[in-house]
Write a protein that holds these residues in place. Structure first.
Motif, PDB file in Angstrom:
ATOM      1  N   ALA A  53       0.832  -1.209   0.000  1.00 30.09           N
ATOM      2  CA  ALA A  53       0.000   0.000   0.000  1.00 30.09           C
ATOM      3  C   ALA A  53       0.867   1.259   0.000  1.00 30.09           C
ATOM      4  N   ALA A  54       1.943   1.262   0.815  1.00 33.55           N
ATOM      5  CA  ALA A  54       2.847   2.417   0.830  1.00 33.55           C
ATOM      6  C   ALA A  54       3.517   2.589  -0.527  1.00 33.55           C
ATOM      7  N   TRP A  55       3.867   1.483  -1.171  1.00 29.36           N
ATOM      8  CA  TRP A  55       4.466   1.556  -2.512  1.00 29.36           C
ATOM      9  C   TRP A  55       3.501   2.219  -3.496  1.00 29.36           C
ATOM     10  N   LEU A  56       2.214   1.906  -3.416  1.00 31.55           N
ATOM     11  CA  LEU A  56       1.236   2.514  -4.306  1.00 31.55           C
ATOM     12  C   LEU A  56       1.188   4.025  -4.108  1.00 31.55           C
ATOM     13  N   VAL A  57       1.224   4.479  -2.847  1.00 33.22           N
ATOM     14  CA  VAL A  57       1.227   5.922  -2.578  1.00 33.22           C
ATOM     15  C   VAL A  57       2.529   6.544  -3.097  1.00 33.22           C
ATOM     16  N   ASN A  58       3.655   5.837  -2.913  1.00 33.59           N
ATOM     17  CA  ASN A  58       4.930   6.344  -3.420  1.00 33.59           C
ATOM     18  C   ASN A  58       4.907   6.500  -4.934  1.00 33.59           C
ATOM     19  N   LEU A  59       4.261   5.563  -5.618  1.00 35.42           N
ATOM     20  CA  LEU A  59       4.159   5.671  -7.076  1.00 35.42           C
ATOM     21  C   LEU A  59       3.469   6.974  -7.477  1.00 35.42           C
ATOM     22  N   LEU A  60       2.401   7.307  -6.753  1.00 30.62           N
ATOM     23  CA  LEU A  60       1.700   8.557  -7.050  1.00 30.62           C
ATOM     24  C   LEU A  60       2.618   9.759  -6.839  1.00 30.62           C
ATOM     25  N   ALA A  61       3.322   9.776  -5.709  1.00 30.35           N
ATOM     26  CA  ALA A  61       4.178  10.921  -5.393  1.00 30.35           C
ATOM     27  C   ALA A  61       5.339  11.055  -6.375  1.00 30.35           C
ATOM     28  N   LEU A  62       5.876   9.932  -6.840  1.00 30.05           N
ATOM     29  CA  LEU A  62       7.051   9.965  -7.703  1.00 30.05           C
ATOM     30  C   LEU A  62       6.709  10.143  -9.176  1.00 30.05           C
ATOM     31  N   LEU A 124      -4.673  -5.712  -4.646  1.00 32.74           N
ATOM     32  CA  LEU A 124      -4.083  -4.447  -4.219  1.00 32.74           C
ATOM     33  C   LEU A 124      -4.841  -3.876  -3.022  1.00 32.74           C
ATOM     34  N   PRO A 125      -4.117  -3.404  -1.994  1.00 31.11           N
ATOM     35  CA  PRO A 125      -4.771  -2.832  -0.809  1.00 31.11           C
ATOM     36  C   PRO A 125      -5.202  -1.387  -1.052  1.00 31.11           C
ATOM     37  N   LEU A 126      -6.176  -1.200  -1.929  1.00 31.53           N
ATOM     38  CA  LEU A 126      -6.583   0.152  -2.303  1.00 31.53           C
ATOM     39  C   LEU A 126      -7.255   0.888  -1.151  1.00 31.53           C
ATOM     40  N   GLY A 127      -7.872   0.139  -0.228  1.00 33.10           N
ATOM     41  CA  GLY A 127      -8.480   0.793   0.934  1.00 33.10           C
ATOM     42  C   GLY A 127      -7.443   1.509   1.785  1.00 33.10           C
ATOM     43  N   ASP A 128      -6.269   0.901   1.951  1.00 33.99           N
ATOM     44  CA  ASP A 128      -5.191   1.541   2.717  1.00 33.99           C
ATOM     45  C   ASP A 128      -4.663   2.777   1.985  1.00 33.99           C
ATOM     46  N   VAL A 129      -4.631   2.709   0.653  1.00 33.88           N
ATOM     47  CA  VAL A 129      -4.199   3.877  -0.133  1.00 33.88           C
ATOM     48  C   VAL A 129      -5.175   5.028   0.073  1.00 33.88           C
ATOM     49  N   GLU A 130      -6.473   4.721   0.015  1.00 31.13           N
ATOM     50  CA  GLU A 130      -7.493   5.753   0.220  1.00 31.13           C
ATOM     51  C   GLU A 130      -7.370   6.366   1.617  1.00 31.13           C
ATOM     52  N   ALA A 131      -7.145   5.520   2.635  1.00 28.13           N
ATOM     53  CA  ALA A 131      -7.017   6.023   4.007  1.00 28.13           C
ATOM     54  C   ALA A 131      -5.813   6.948   4.149  1.00 28.13           C
ATOM     55  N   THR A 132      -4.709   6.605   3.503  1.00 23.49           N
ATOM     56  CA  THR A 132      -3.502   7.434   3.598  1.00 23.49           C
ATOM     57  C   THR A 132      -3.691   8.778   2.903  1.00 23.49           C
ATOM     58  N   LEU A 133      -4.319   8.753   1.732  1.00 23.57           N
ATOM     59  CA  LEU A 133      -4.561  10.011   1.027  1.00 23.57           C
ATOM     60  C   LEU A 133      -5.524  10.892   1.815  1.00 23.57           C
ATOM     61  N   SER A 134      -6.533  10.290   2.436  1.00 24.98           N
ATOM     62  CA  SER A 134      -7.451  11.063   3.275  1.00 24.98           C
ATOM     63  C   SER A 134      -6.713  11.645   4.475  1.00 24.98           C
ATOM     64  N   ALA A 135      -5.784  10.865   5.038  1.00 30.55           N
ATOM     65  CA  ALA A 135      -4.985  11.371   6.156  1.00 30.55           C
ATOM     66  C   ALA A 135      -4.114  12.549   5.724  1.00 30.55           C
ATOM     67  N   ALA A 136      -3.581  12.474   4.509  1.00 32.69           N
ATOM     68  CA  ALA A 136      -2.768  13.578   3.987  1.00 32.69           C
ATOM     69  C   ALA A 136      -3.600  14.844   3.838  1.00 32.69           C
ATOM     70  N   LEU A 137      -4.877  14.686   3.534  1.00 37.37           N
ATOM     71  CA  LEU A 137      -5.771  15.837   3.450  1.00 37.37           C
ATOM     72  C   LEU A 137      -5.983  16.471   4.821  1.00 37.37           C
ATOM     73  N   SER A 138      -5.962  15.653   5.863  1.00 32.37           N
ATOM     74  CA  SER A 138      -6.266  16.139   7.205  1.00 32.37           C
ATOM     75  C   SER A 138      -5.046  16.667   7.947  1.00 32.37           C
ATOM     76  N   ASP A 139      -3.867  16.163   7.604  1.00 30.04           N
ATOM     77  CA  ASP A 139      -2.675  16.451   8.402  1.00 30.04           C
ATOM     78  C   ASP A 139      -1.545  16.900   7.482  1.00 30.04           C
ATOM     79  N   ALA A 140      -1.047  18.114   7.724  1.00 24.88           N
ATOM     80  CA  ALA A 140       0.008  18.659   6.860  1.00 24.88           C
ATOM     81  C   ALA A 140       1.294  17.846   6.959  1.00 24.88           C
ATOM     82  N   ASP A 141       1.603  17.309   8.153  1.00 29.50           N
ATOM     83  CA  ASP A 141       2.819  16.499   8.305  1.00 29.50           C
ATOM     84  C   ASP A 141       2.729  15.219   7.474  1.00 29.50           C
TER      85      ASP A 141
END
Length: 309
Positions: A53-62, A124-141
């Motif tokens: 799941a973290a790799w999927l988020v990293n793909l988006l960022a990179l 693919l753990p897409l639910g974890d990806v969605e949770a992380t992106l939602s967390a990024a919306l809520s928390d600047a860190d």
């Protein structure tokens, strides 16, 4: 001067599927040590393997950083609207937020399939990806961590960041209410106030407050101990998982080497068998030639004997 791992190597590690992370890291560590750069080798070895799941988020960022930046910008607008209690704008931005998160989740899935064609949506753990992106919306860190493209695990938060405090106001009667009526209500409220507390009651109240504060502090210390224990357990689990992954890759390399050696032996065996077959045929042909030559020798010898007789 402390050196950092090469950026292109770090990007390659966190952009590639997690299955190849350990092998690439091991190769990079060996290369740095061979070059005599032990500090860089140590820093590369310290890089942690991401979850899928973290790799999927990293793909988006990179690979699609502009989409992540748009999401973070939307988060700031949403927090501003929430602080100011602009209901209509808040509803509109919340809708945009949901659409943006789902679009990013789908984009992450597409990038993953491009990087690893054998992956299917169900794996693919897409639910974890969605949770992380939602967390990024809520928390600047968290948003800043997502931007780096170096997450090793996903995160989630409850709710959406700041919760604004509603502005309260005193609601009085209609046009018929007068200042005198309001003053009467105030006088009645003053009359109904309890008598002042005694010194003993103040001491008891203070003692209760101290006891409550001590209970809260003790509860917090207990939770912090549990948090530290959970963090240590997670770190141990991460280390065990990495050791298991390293062992798996080492075993896979051994199997591949043995398979290659076996294949080479099979090729050599087949070549030897072919050579033995050719030698056998040549031997049979030589035996036939010897027999033919002996018969011819006998015939010539007989003819010579007749001439001499």
């Amino acid at each position: 001067m402390v050196t950092a791992p090469p950026e292109d190597l770090v990007r390659r590690l966190y952009e590639a599927p997690p299955d190849s992370f350990v092998a690439v890291r091991t190769e990079a560590v060996a290369a740095a040590r061979k070059a005599g750069d032990r500090e860089t080798a140590r820093q590369i070895a310290a890089l942690r393997k991401p979850t899928v799941a973290a790799w999927l988020v990293n793909l988006l960022a990179l690979r699609r950083p502009e989409l992540v930046e748009e999401l973070v910008e939307l988060a700031g607008m949403l927090r501003e609207a929430q602080r100011n209690l602009r209901g209509e704008q808040l509803r509109e931005l919340s809708n945009q937020r949901r659409q943006a998160v789902m679009a990013l989740v789908d984009q992450a899935r597409r990038l993953a399939v491009e990087a690893e064609p054998g992956l299917g949506r169900g794996s693919l753990p897409l639910g974890d990806v969605e949770a992380t992106l939602s967390a990024a919306l809520s928390d600047a860190d968290i948003a800043e961590q997502v931007r780096t493209g170096r997450l090793i695990r996903t995160v989630s938060v409850s709710g959406f960041g700041e919760v604004p405090r509603p502005r309260l106001r005193l609601v009085v009667g209609g046009d018929e209410d007068t200042d005198e009526g309001v003053e009467d209500e105030d006088d009645e409220a003053e009359d109904e106030q309890p008598p002042p507390r005694t010194a003993k009651e103040d001491r008891l109240a203070a003692a209760r407050e101290r006891a409550a504060a001590e209970r809260r502090a003790a509860a917090r210390r207990a939770v912090e101990r549990e948090l530290r224990a959970a963090q240590q357990q997670a770190e141990r689990a991460d280390a065990a998982a990495e050791e298991a992954a390293d062992a798996e890759h080492a075993a896979a390399r051994t199997v591949a080497e043995l398979d290659a050696a076996l294949a080479d032996l099979e090729r050599r065996r087949a070549a030897a068998q072919a050579e033995a077959s050719r030698a056998k045929l040549a031997h049979k042909a030589a035996v036939r030639d010897v027999a033919t030559a002996r018969r011819r020798l006998g015939e010539v010898q007989g003819a010579l004997d007749e001439l001499d007789g």
